[in-house]
Design a protein around this motif. Structure first.
Motif, PDB file in Angstrom:
ATOM      1  N   ARG A   1      -7.118  -7.401   3.165  1.00 44.59           N
ATOM      2  CA  ARG A   1      -7.568  -6.484   4.424  1.00 44.59           C
ATOM      3  C   ARG A   1      -8.788  -5.507   3.290  1.00 44.59           C
ATOM      4  N   PHE A   2     -10.525  -5.536   3.250  1.00 42.43           N
ATOM      5  CA  PHE A   2     -11.511  -5.409   2.845  1.00 42.43           C
ATOM      6  C   PHE A   2     -11.184  -3.656   3.528  1.00 42.43           C
ATOM      7  N   THR A   3     -10.809  -3.260   3.541  1.00 41.82           N
ATOM      8  CA  THR A   3     -11.135  -2.245   3.994  1.00 41.82           C
ATOM      9  C   THR A   3     -12.094  -0.227   2.988  1.00 41.82           C
ATOM     10  N   TYR A   4     -12.979   0.173   3.173  1.00 43.48           N
ATOM     11  CA  TYR A   4     -13.818   1.213   2.673  1.00 43.48           C
ATOM     12  C   TYR A   4     -12.810   1.974   1.524  1.00 43.48           C
TER      13      TYR A   4
ATOM     14  N   PHE B   1     -12.232   1.529  -6.897  1.00 41.01           N
ATOM     15  CA  PHE B   1     -13.360   1.388  -8.525  1.00 41.01           C
ATOM     16  C   PHE B   1     -13.187   3.879  -9.058  1.00 41.01           C
TER      17      PHE B   1
ATOM     18  N   TYR C   1     -18.941  13.864   0.268  1.00 38.95           N
ATOM     19  CA  TYR C   1     -19.198  12.260  -0.370  1.00 38.95           C
ATOM     20  C   TYR C   1     -19.857  12.387  -1.429  1.00 38.95           C
TER      21      TYR C   1
ATOM     22  N   PHE D   1     -11.191  -0.152  -1.392  1.00 39.91           N
ATOM     23  CA  PHE D   1     -12.919  -0.483  -2.179  1.00 39.91           C
ATOM     24  C   PHE D   1     -13.182   0.935  -3.583  1.00 39.91           C
TER      25      PHE D   1
END
Lengths: 535, 348
Positions: free
Chosen positions: A208-211, A218, A502, A214
């Protein structure tokens, strides 16, 4: 294409995008094509050798499985007809046959490794003997381009074959999945050495591509680039200067050089791991961790359970245990029990496989006597700890040392770090053509303190100059690494970082990337490739 | 699907914020250096405003940057010129800048400066430093991206970024410490004025260093091709090209055993391409004109004093000063025989 180049960053970014564009069931194909493309940058011959390796283990694993299935079927069908002795004899024959295929597969893969990595070393050993017998020596002036990652994928190939042989897993019928396992590009140049079960469970699970995957991936990759380019590469020229010309420097400078080398070694290797683990995490693939704060270990044995963990696991599973349970070791243990008692027998039973393990570790790291002796050096400390365990316990009791006390733990950590530093620097200086033993004696024989910072940090062109600034940033990076290691004992760094607001988080990452792209890039001009890629 | 799109949006927004912060910080560091001309070769804006005024260009690397003074040249000849040289200029940079200038400012003559290593340089070892300087001499973002895309492989973009950021940080440091000696000065027309340093050798040093080193004489075919393409490009714009080698310190030539080999090769190359070549090291009065005591900043860069002498001699040649072979030494070995350091050899 080096990992720290812009072309790799573009390559991995495009790969990740394509990876997620495709449906889950085809993503392994994207990984395979990406791995092959990565190899092609190293040259077509690297691809050819890896295909040979994959073909060999694919074919032999299927043969091994076929033999196993057929033999089981035969025994099942004929168990009423055959006597126990006949079944035993049949099984022995099957075992011999399977072992023959296993050994052939292992030797086939090892052959490439030996030819490419060890031929010069072996010729240098054999030539004096050949010349002594009156013959002309073997020509050793040829050069061979070592296929990318051969030290790593050879071990992976052997582990796969061994597991099929032992019946721990079934042979994979899809050749391309074997090829992906062997050629999986994030781990091919410096590990981790993947277990087939674990890697395939990660590759073929739903992604699953989740934030969070990512951003976490990164962050980890950025930290890896920082460690490699800003810390390791900035330190590299100083270490090389000190190690190459240690006779010209004071003992304190040599000691500083040794400490910086340990920082460089860890930053270089773990930096690579962080880059690749970060990139894989973005793809929702978790690679095995290869480091768990190794410099905080309390013994050499513990250090090697925390340093290059995947190599340690491989050695344990495929060298240590097979030798430990072998007939030879068991017979030796029985004989020793009769003469010296069970305590000594147990210790000897552990010692014999350790000697083999550390011989392999030494030669695997480098085709040189320096690293073979380095391997034996590590073995000596680990084996002596096994044999002297009772002596140490007795001493601690006599001296009323509380093992659990903070001071004693610090003592153990420092002691272990010093021993590991000595072993590593002796080997590193020797591999540069110097005398490692006279290097480590320098702090004792020449304890003078340099009168200038230039004497302590040679080739810095003065700490006010650009290179001095890069070194200062690298030293700050070392302090960060140390601080993060301390914090990670109690709490996940990721958890703490993700609590930061953030925009502040993104600002910190942007500044880190700028430092990497400015100071790190210039540091990497003077440094070599990744250190463990040379192994 | 909805969750996937939301995640994708969040990632795009985060990436955009990240890149924006990166660009803002980079712009804060780099742009003032370029826009306010905080380096002697950050002259893009000035050249834009003065395009069309010049009758002569001087192009080369840092040797030429320090050697040629346009104001002195105008004093002696009345001709307006510009020093287009740059530190570690590559053939790419030279071609690019000359092409740009000749397009909007055709000139009669281009002096093309070469050094003893011009044809041997391996740019991959220089980490794009020269092209980073060229990027700072462009004056628009689009132009910089165009230069990068056309002339630099992607792997070297980080090298260039690193070089520009480092110079930007140094500029800010100079600004904050009020040390502005590297600020671009319009009066100098591209020339970099350097201080004098006494490079004179004593007897012991002269005896110890005579002919002890050799220059690399392996001319790279790509460097030769690029050099010829610059000459051809200038000729296409109707400019005459004169190849020059600027003076080097006696102490430098003194220790090099094979300067003649380099000279012969450059001379042959120029003759083959009908291009005049003047080596200012071989003038018979070089020891009067250029002294190790005050004419140089270092072995290969003239000081302001040396640049004045060089530019004057250049102006004399350009103004149809009658020169023939009698003005020159035949070779470097004969030149060295007349060196002030030769007395030490003779005495010993």
């Amino acid at each position: 294409m080096t990992i720290t180049s812009l072309s790799f960053i573009v390559f991995i970014s495009v790969s990740i995008i394509i990876y997620y564009v495709f449906p889950d069931r085809f993503r392994w194909i994207v990984l395979l094509l990406t791995s092959i493309a990565f190899y092609l940058f190293a040259g077509i011959t690297s691809v050819i050798y890896i295909i040979f390796s994959a073909l060999s283990i694919y074919g032999i694993a299927l043969i091994l499985q076929s033999i196993t299935i057929k033999s089981k079927k035969y025994i099942k069908e004929n168990k009423d007809i055959l006597t126990k002795e006949q079944i035993k004899g049949y099984k022995k024959g099957i075992k011999t046959k399977k072992r023959l295929f296993l050994v052939s597969g292992i030797l086939f893969n090892l052959l490439f490794l030996i030819v490419f990595k060890y031929s010069h070393f072996l010729i240098n050993i054999v030539n004096p003997i050949v010349k002594g017998l009156g013959f002309e020596g073997i020509n050793n002036s040829f050069s061979l381009l070592i296929p990318l990652g051969i030290s790593y994928y050879t071990l992976q190939a052997i582990s796969y074959l061994a597991n099929v042989y032992w019946g721990k897993r079934t042979a994979e019928k899809n050749f391309f999945k074997i090829l992906l396992y062997i050629s999986f590009f994030p781990s091919i140049t410096q590990g981790p050495i993947n277990d087939y079960e674990y890697l395939t469970s990660e590759i073929y699970k739903p992604h699953r591509f989740t934030y969070s995957t990512f951003s976490n991936g990164f962050q980890r990759a950025v930290w890896g680039f920082f460690k490699k380019m800003v810390v390791a590469d900035a330190i590299s020229p100083y270490v090389t200067t000190i190690f190459s010309h240690y006779r010209d420097y004071s003992g304190l400078t040599c000691a500083v050089g040794a400490l910086l080398y340990m920082a460089q070694l860890y930053a270089d290797f773990s930096g690579y791991m962080d880059i690749m683990c970060g990139c894989c995490e973005i793809m929702d693939i978790r690679l095995t961790e290869n480091f768990i704060r190794p410099y905080f270990s309390k013994s050499i044995a513990e250090l090697w359970r925390r340093w290059h963990i995947s190599l340690g696991q491989w050695l344990k599973n495929y060298i240590y245990y097979p030798i430990a349970v072998s007939t030879f070791n068991q017979k030796l243990s029985q004989k020793t029990t009769k003469v010296f008692g069970s305590n000594a027998a147990g210790k000897l039973a552990a010692t014999v496989p350790l000697v083999f393990v550390w011989s392999v570790v030494g030669i695997w790291h480098d085709a040189s006597w320096a690293y073979i002796l380095w391997g034996f050096g590590n073995a000596a400390f680990i084996i002596s700890a096994v044999w002297l365990e009772n002596v140490y316990n007795h001493m601690k009791a006599k001296l009323h040392i509380n093992e659990k006390s903070f001071v004693f733990k610090i003592f153990q950590i420092i002691r272990t770090f010093v021993i590991f530093t000595v072993l590593e620097t002796v080997a590193a200086v020797a591999s540069m053509g110097g005398n490692g033993f006279s290097f480590i004696m320098k702090p004792l024989l020449n304890p003078s303190i340099p009168t200038s910072l230039e004497g302590l940090f040679p080739s810095t062109e003065g700490l006010g100059g650009q290179f001095g600034i890069m070194l200062a940033i690298a030293l700050f990076g070392i302090c960060l690494m140390f601080a993060f290691s301390i914090i990670q004992r109690k709490r996940s760094l990721r958890y703490i970082f993700n609590k930061i607001p953030y925009f502040v988080r993104i600002f910190i990452l942007a500044v880190a990337v700028i430092i990497i792209a400015t100071s790190g890039v210039q540091s990497s001009w003077g440094a070599g490739a990744f250190m463990y890629a040379n192994f | 699907m909805h969750l996937c799109m939301q995640t994708f949006k969040k990632v795009i927004i985060s990436c955009s914020v990240f890149i924006a912060i990166l660009l803002i910080i980079s712009a804060v560091v780099i742009e003032p250096m370029i826009q306010f001309g905080m380096y002697y070769y950050c002259d893009g804006n000035y050249r834009d405003h003065t395009a069309g005024e010049y009758e002569l260009f001087f192009m080369g690397d840092s040797d030429g940057l320090a050697a040629f003074s346009p104001s002195a040249f105008q004093k002696y000849t009345g001709i307006k010129s510009y020093n287009l040289c740059g530190e570690k200029n590559t053939s790419t940079s030279e071609y690019y800048l000359l092409n740009k200038e000749l397009k909007r400012n055709p000139v009669r003559t281009v002096f093309l400066q070469v050094g003893v290593d011009t044809f041997q340089r391996d740019y991959s070892n220089e980490h794009s430093e020269g092209n980073a300087v060229t990027l700072m001499r462009t004056n628009s973002f689009i132009e910089r991206i165009g230069f990068l895309a056309k002339y630099e492989p992607i792997d070297r973009w980080l090298d260039i970024y690193s070089g520009m950021m480092t110079r930007g940080i140094l500029c800010w440091e100079r600004q904050l410490t009020h040390n502005n000696d590297s600020r671009f000065n319009e009066q100098l027309k591209g020339w970099h004025k350097l201080d004098s340093v006494d490079l004179s050798l004593n007897e012991k040093e002269a005896l110890a260093s005579y002919n002890t080193e050799e220059l690399d004489c392996e001319f790279r075919s790509d460097r030769v091709e690029e050099f010829l393409s610059i000459i051809n490009m200038c000729k296409e714009y109707g400019a005459e090209v004169i190849v020059v080698m600027v003076p080097m310190a006696d102490k430098y030539i003194w220790k090099k055993a094979n300067c003649d080999e380099i000279y012969d090769r450059i001379y042959s190359l120029c003759v083959e391409n009908n291009t005049p070549f003047v080596d200012f090291n071989l003038f018979k009065d070089r020891y009067e004109l250029f002294s190790d005591k005050y004419s140089y900043k270092d072995s290969i860069h003239l000081s302001a004093v040396g640049a004045e002498s060089f530019t004057k001699r250049l102006a004399e040649i350009y103004s149809c000063y009658e020169i023939d072979d009698s003005f020159f030494y035949d070779n470097y070995e004969l030149m060295k025989a007349d060196s002030p350091y030769a007395q030490y050899l003779n005495n010993n």
